[in-house]
Design an enzyme around this catalytic site. Structure first.
Site, short mmCIF file in Angstrom:
data_model
loop_
_atom_site.label_atom_id
_atom_site.label_comp_id
_atom_site.label_asym_id
_atom_site.label_seq_id
_atom_site.Cartn_x
_atom_site.Cartn_y
_atom_site.Cartn_z
N ASN A 13 12.61 -5.50 -28.10
CA ASN A 13 13.40 -6.09 -29.19
C ASN A 13 12.41 -6.76 -30.16
OD1 ASN A 13 15.13 -7.50 -30.83
ND2 ASN A 13 15.88 -8.89 -29.24
N LYS A 15 12.96 -8.02 -32.99
CA LYS A 15 13.56 -9.12 -33.77
C LYS A 15 13.15 -9.00 -35.25
CE LYS A 15 13.72 -11.77 -29.56
NZ LYS A 15 13.80 -13.06 -28.91
N HIS A 106 23.28 -10.57 -28.64
CA HIS A 106 22.04 -11.31 -28.36
C HIS A 106 22.28 -12.80 -28.63
CE1 HIS A 106 17.95 -12.78 -28.56
NE2 HIS A 106 17.61 -11.70 -27.89
N GLU A 108 20.55 -14.98 -29.99
CA GLU A 108 20.19 -15.44 -31.34
C GLU A 108 21.32 -15.12 -32.33
OE1 GLU A 108 16.37 -13.48 -31.47
OE2 GLU A 108 15.65 -14.88 -29.96
N GLU A 178 19.96 -12.37 -20.18
CA GLU A 178 18.87 -13.13 -20.78
C GLU A 178 19.21 -14.62 -20.78
OE1 GLU A 178 16.53 -10.47 -23.74
OE2 GLU A 178 18.30 -11.19 -24.76
N GLY A 184 11.63 -16.45 -25.35
CA GLY A 184 10.57 -16.90 -26.25
C GLY A 184 9.91 -18.20 -25.84
N SER A 222 11.03 -13.79 -21.77
CA SER A 222 9.60 -13.95 -21.46
C SER A 222 9.08 -12.94 -20.42
CB SER A 222 9.30 -15.39 -21.02
OG SER A 222 9.60 -16.29 -22.08
P1 PGA Z 1 11.20 -12.79 -25.28
O1 PGA Z 1 12.60 -12.31 -25.94
O2 PGA Z 1 10.73 -11.65 -24.41
O3 PGA Z 1 10.31 -13.06 -26.44
O4 PGA Z 1 11.52 -14.00 -24.47
C1 PGA Z 1 13.54 -11.56 -25.21
C2 PGA Z 1 14.76 -11.28 -26.06
O5 PGA Z 1 15.20 -12.17 -26.80
O6 PGA Z 1 15.31 -10.17 -26.01
#
Ligand code: PGA
Length: 263
Positions: A13, A15, A106, A108, A178, A184, A222
């Protein structure tokens, strides 16, 4: 089929990243790695989710590779079809551009852009009805985990979409668990905690659909080469949704390799 017999998925992803030249280089490097050290499609499905503006370019670039790497949209409109909806991209328009996969829900999108359960449901319905496969993201916040509400929150998110996914459509749903506190942040759920939640998700899915036993449930938050093998060893973790580490071709490749070889 038990959880561990499912072909894993590793999806990057991206983003709101990266710049065009970097995206081109990233795809080129990934293709090269997959050419030099083959990961068979039967061992691991691989996908990348670029910004919508880059979907067609990335897809064209990937199509010349030695194996399939799917191009995944990061989001879609809650409105179906075509019409006067400035700034929106519908499921049908994605499908018309040859895109077959989309992330929905997601954290976000839910937290920053107001994607409520009702909106998420509209998006899931539109995507599935248009023939897309949905990577449906669920996960609890730190507060919910600390209050002992993690399982309830996640199972509710699974139940939320049961009203819009028809019995024969579950084969086009992939779930991504997640935990929001792990996205992140560099903090990963321990493999044991992640496995426990994945098993609960599978149990919840299986109460809704017989396909629950064979659905892929990805872990996200992560994921990096250093923790991928341990996560991949968990029976109900059938792949990874990778954010930060997917912006580096070698890291992303190593994660796919870990899942392909551990499963
Ligand atoms: P990350 O993000 O691996 O940077 O923690 C995962 C995601 O939001 O899909």
């Amino acid at each position: 089929m038990s959880g561990s017999a499912i072909t894993p998925w590793v999806v990057g992803n991206w983003k709101m990243n990266p710049m065009r030249a970097d995206a081109k280089q990233l795809v080129q490097e990934l293709k090269q790695l997959l050419q030099d050290h083959v990961i068979d499609e039967s061992q691991c499905h691989i996908g990348v989710a670029p910004i919508s503006l880059a979907l067609s370019n990335v897809q064209a670039q990937l199509s010349a590779g030695n194996r399939t790497v799917y191009t995944v949209a990061q989001d879609l409109s809650r409105i179906a079809g075509t019409g006067a909806y400035t700034g929106e991209i519908s499921a049908e328009l994605l499908k018309d551009s040859g895109i077959d996969f989309v992330l929905v829900g997601h954290s976000e999108r839910r937290e920053i852009f107001g994607d409520s359960p009702a909106i998420v449901n509209e998006k899931v319905k539109n995507a599935i009805d248009a023939g897309l496969t949905v990577i449906y993201c669920v996960g609890e916040s730190l507060e919910q985990r600390e209050n002992g509400q993690a399982e309830q929150t996640v199972l509710q998110q699974i139940c939320d979409i049961a009203s819009v996914v028809q019995a024969d459509q579950w084969e086009r749903v992939v779930v991504a668990y997640e935990p929001i506190w792990a996205i992140g942040t560099g903090k990963t759920a321990s493999p044991a905690d992640a496995q426990a939640m994945h098993a609960k998700i599978r149990e919840g899915l299986s109460q809704i659909t017989p396909m629950g036993q064979s659905m892929a449930i990805l872990y996200g938050g992560s994921v990096k080469p250093e923790n991928a093998v341990e996560l991949a060893a968990c029976p109900d973790i059938n792949g990874a949704l990778v954010g930060g580490a997917s912006l580096n071709a070698e890291s992303f490749y190593k994660i796919a390799h870990a899942f392909a070889n551990t499963k």
